[in-house]
Motif scaffolding. Sequence first.
Motif, PDB file in Angstrom:
ATOM      1  N   THR A   1      18.994  -7.741  40.168  1.00  0.00           N
ATOM      2  CA  THR A   1      18.766  -7.995  38.650  1.00  0.00           C
ATOM      3  C   THR A   1      17.949  -6.365  38.476  1.00  0.00           C
ATOM      4  N   GLN A   2      17.019  -6.081  39.122  1.00  0.00           N
ATOM      5  CA  GLN A   2      15.662  -4.781  38.436  1.00  0.00           C
ATOM      6  C   GLN A   2      16.772  -3.977  38.314  1.00  0.00           C
ATOM      7  N   LYS A   3      17.466  -3.970  39.500  1.00  0.00           N
ATOM      8  CA  LYS A   3      18.763  -2.192  38.823  1.00  0.00           C
ATOM      9  C   LYS A   3      19.080  -2.456  37.465  1.00  0.00           C
ATOM     10  N   LEU A   4      19.292  -3.455  37.086  1.00  0.00           N
ATOM     11  CA  LEU A   4      19.993  -3.921  35.668  1.00  0.00           C
ATOM     12  C   LEU A   4      19.283  -4.069  34.365  1.00  0.00           C
ATOM     13  N   VAL A   5      18.005  -4.375  35.257  1.00  0.00           N
ATOM     14  CA  VAL A   5      17.008  -4.435  34.105  1.00  0.00           C
ATOM     15  C   VAL A   5      16.060  -2.959  34.150  1.00  0.00           C
ATOM     16  N   ILE A   6      16.386  -2.109  34.714  1.00  0.00           N
ATOM     17  CA  ILE A   6      15.514  -0.875  34.506  1.00  0.00           C
ATOM     18  C   ILE A   6      16.878   0.333  33.884  1.00  0.00           C
ATOM     19  N   ALA A   7      17.255   0.065  34.206  1.00  0.00           N
ATOM     20  CA  ALA A   7      18.905   0.592  34.739  1.00  0.00           C
ATOM     21  C   ALA A   7      19.126   0.758  32.965  1.00  0.00           C
ATOM     22  N   GLY A   8      18.946  -0.318  31.990  1.00  0.00           N
ATOM     23  CA  GLY A   8      19.033  -0.937  30.754  1.00  0.00           C
ATOM     24  C   GLY A   8      20.203  -1.350  30.290  1.00  0.00           C
ATOM     25  N   PHE A   9      21.469  -1.620  31.556  1.00  0.00           N
ATOM     26  CA  PHE A   9      22.404  -2.446  31.409  1.00  0.00           C
ATOM     27  C   PHE A   9      23.145  -3.361  30.281  1.00  0.00           C
ATOM     28  N   THR A  10      24.102  -3.161  29.414  1.00  0.00           N
ATOM     29  CA  THR A  10      24.213  -3.852  28.462  1.00  0.00           C
ATOM     30  C   THR A  10      25.768  -4.612  28.768  1.00  0.00           C
TER      31      THR A  10
ATOM     32  N   ILE B   1      13.362   7.562  35.382  1.00  0.00           N
ATOM     33  CA  ILE B   1      14.188   6.057  35.562  1.00  0.00           C
ATOM     34  C   ILE B   1      14.448   5.941  36.835  1.00  0.00           C
ATOM     35  N   VAL B   2      15.678   6.772  37.310  1.00  0.00           N
ATOM     36  CA  VAL B   2      15.919   6.626  39.088  1.00  0.00           C
ATOM     37  C   VAL B   2      14.725   6.818  39.655  1.00  0.00           C
ATOM     38  N   ALA B   3      13.329   7.385  39.701  1.00  0.00           N
ATOM     39  CA  ALA B   3      11.977   7.447  40.040  1.00  0.00           C
ATOM     40  C   ALA B   3      11.998   5.550  40.583  1.00  0.00           C
ATOM     41  N   ARG B   4      11.713   5.175  39.447  1.00  0.00           N
ATOM     42  CA  ARG B   4      11.572   3.737  38.454  1.00  0.00           C
ATOM     43  C   ARG B   4      12.498   2.539  39.777  1.00  0.00           C
ATOM     44  N   LEU B   5      13.665   3.057  39.581  1.00  0.00           N
ATOM     45  CA  LEU B   5      14.911   2.835  40.266  1.00  0.00           C
ATOM     46  C   LEU B   5      15.050   2.616  42.040  1.00  0.00           C
ATOM     47  N   GLN B   6      14.016   3.511  42.730  1.00  0.00           N
ATOM     48  CA  GLN B   6      14.272   3.540  44.350  1.00  0.00           C
ATOM     49  C   GLN B   6      12.425   3.554  44.180  1.00  0.00           C
ATOM     50  N   LYS B   7      11.986   2.675  43.575  1.00  0.00           N
ATOM     51  CA  LYS B   7      11.015   2.477  43.459  1.00  0.00           C
ATOM     52  C   LYS B   7      10.589   1.521  43.498  1.00  0.00           C
ATOM     53  N   ASP B   8      11.025   0.750  42.408  1.00  0.00           N
ATOM     54  CA  ASP B   8      10.919  -1.159  41.940  1.00  0.00           C
ATOM     55  C   ASP B   8      12.484  -1.871  42.356  1.00  0.00           C
ATOM     56  N   ALA B   9      13.443  -0.929  42.180  1.00  0.00           N
ATOM     57  CA  ALA B   9      14.752  -2.008  42.427  1.00  0.00           C
ATOM     58  C   ALA B   9      15.318  -1.922  43.804  1.00  0.00           C
ATOM     59  N   GLY B  10      15.033  -1.113  44.284  1.00  0.00           N
ATOM     60  CA  GLY B  10      15.336  -0.753  45.671  1.00  0.00           C
ATOM     61  C   GLY B  10      17.087  -1.535  45.835  1.00  0.00           C
ATOM     62  N   ASP B  11      17.711  -2.905  46.709  1.00  0.00           N
ATOM     63  CA  ASP B  11      18.258  -3.283  46.568  1.00  0.00           C
ATOM     64  C   ASP B  11      18.979  -4.682  45.081  1.00  0.00           C
ATOM     65  N   ASP B  12      17.595  -4.908  45.272  1.00  0.00           N
ATOM     66  CA  ASP B  12      17.107  -6.323  44.005  1.00  0.00           C
ATOM     67  C   ASP B  12      18.370  -5.798  42.991  1.00  0.00           C
TER      68      ASP B  12
ATOM     69  N   ARG C   1      36.509   0.982  39.203  1.00  0.00           N
ATOM     70  CA  ARG C   1      35.666   0.301  37.562  1.00  0.00           C
ATOM     71  C   ARG C   1      33.796   0.499  38.919  1.00  0.00           C
ATOM     72  N   PHE C   2      33.765   1.795  38.582  1.00  0.00           N
ATOM     73  CA  PHE C   2      32.814   1.621  39.815  1.00  0.00           C
ATOM     74  C   PHE C   2      31.383   2.824  38.862  1.00  0.00           C
ATOM     75  N   CYS C   3      30.411   2.760  39.164  1.00  0.00           N
ATOM     76  CA  CYS C   3      29.006   3.308  38.651  1.00  0.00           C
ATOM     77  C   CYS C   3      28.230   3.662  40.157  1.00  0.00           C
ATOM     78  N   ALA C   4      28.513   5.406  40.256  1.00  0.00           N
ATOM     79  CA  ALA C   4      28.631   5.785  41.416  1.00  0.00           C
ATOM     80  C   ALA C   4      27.248   6.895  41.514  1.00  0.00           C
ATOM     81  N   LEU C   5      26.424   6.272  40.260  1.00  0.00           N
ATOM     82  CA  LEU C   5      24.765   6.839  41.010  1.00  0.00           C
ATOM     83  C   LEU C   5      23.697   6.261  42.171  1.00  0.00           C
ATOM     84  N   PRO C   6      24.135   6.830  43.283  1.00  0.00           N
ATOM     85  CA  PRO C   6      23.531   6.603  44.251  1.00  0.00           C
ATOM     86  C   PRO C   6      21.960   5.554  44.210  1.00  0.00           C
ATOM     87  N   GLU C   7      21.716   5.813  42.667  1.00  0.00           N
ATOM     88  CA  GLU C   7      20.770   4.814  42.835  1.00  0.00           C
ATOM     89  C   GLU C   7      20.831   3.266  42.221  1.00  0.00           C
ATOM     90  N   LEU C   8      22.597   3.530  41.488  1.00  0.00           N
ATOM     91  CA  LEU C   8      23.140   1.943  41.151  1.00  0.00           C
ATOM     92  C   LEU C   8      23.829   1.651  41.993  1.00  0.00           C
TER      93      LEU C   8
END
Length: 110
Positions: A55-64, A42-53, A88-95
């Motif tokens: 919407t893609q970060k939210l979709v790939i990470a499965g946010f609710t 999932i982290v690899a997909r975030l790096q490859k497909d989401a970048g600074d996008d 109130r912050f997510c500090a995962l580097p890819e997010l």
Amino acid sequence: MDDQASSAQDDRLREDIGAMLAGGLETEVWPRAETSQMVNEIVARLQKDAGDDLTQKLVIAGFTDYTVEADDLEQPCETCMYYLMHRRFCALPELMLPVEPQWSCRLWRI
């Protein structure tokens, strides 16, 4: 940027994310990242497909915008190891996103 400006920017982005999730954005909630291999994929997909996008970060990470329960364990952001409580912050580097405590994503970790 000073702390007050950063906080205001986080608040605006948190509201935008909340509106996207409440508005029906379909995210990849399942499967949850239960193994190191799944997390890495999932982290690899975030790096490859989401970048600074955002919407893609939210979709790939499965946010609710609600707490997900998996294997009889509630998985809210506020109990995740990446959650910065006072910000109130997510500090995962890819997010690196402002989040609400009751939200959830599939990269949740104790």
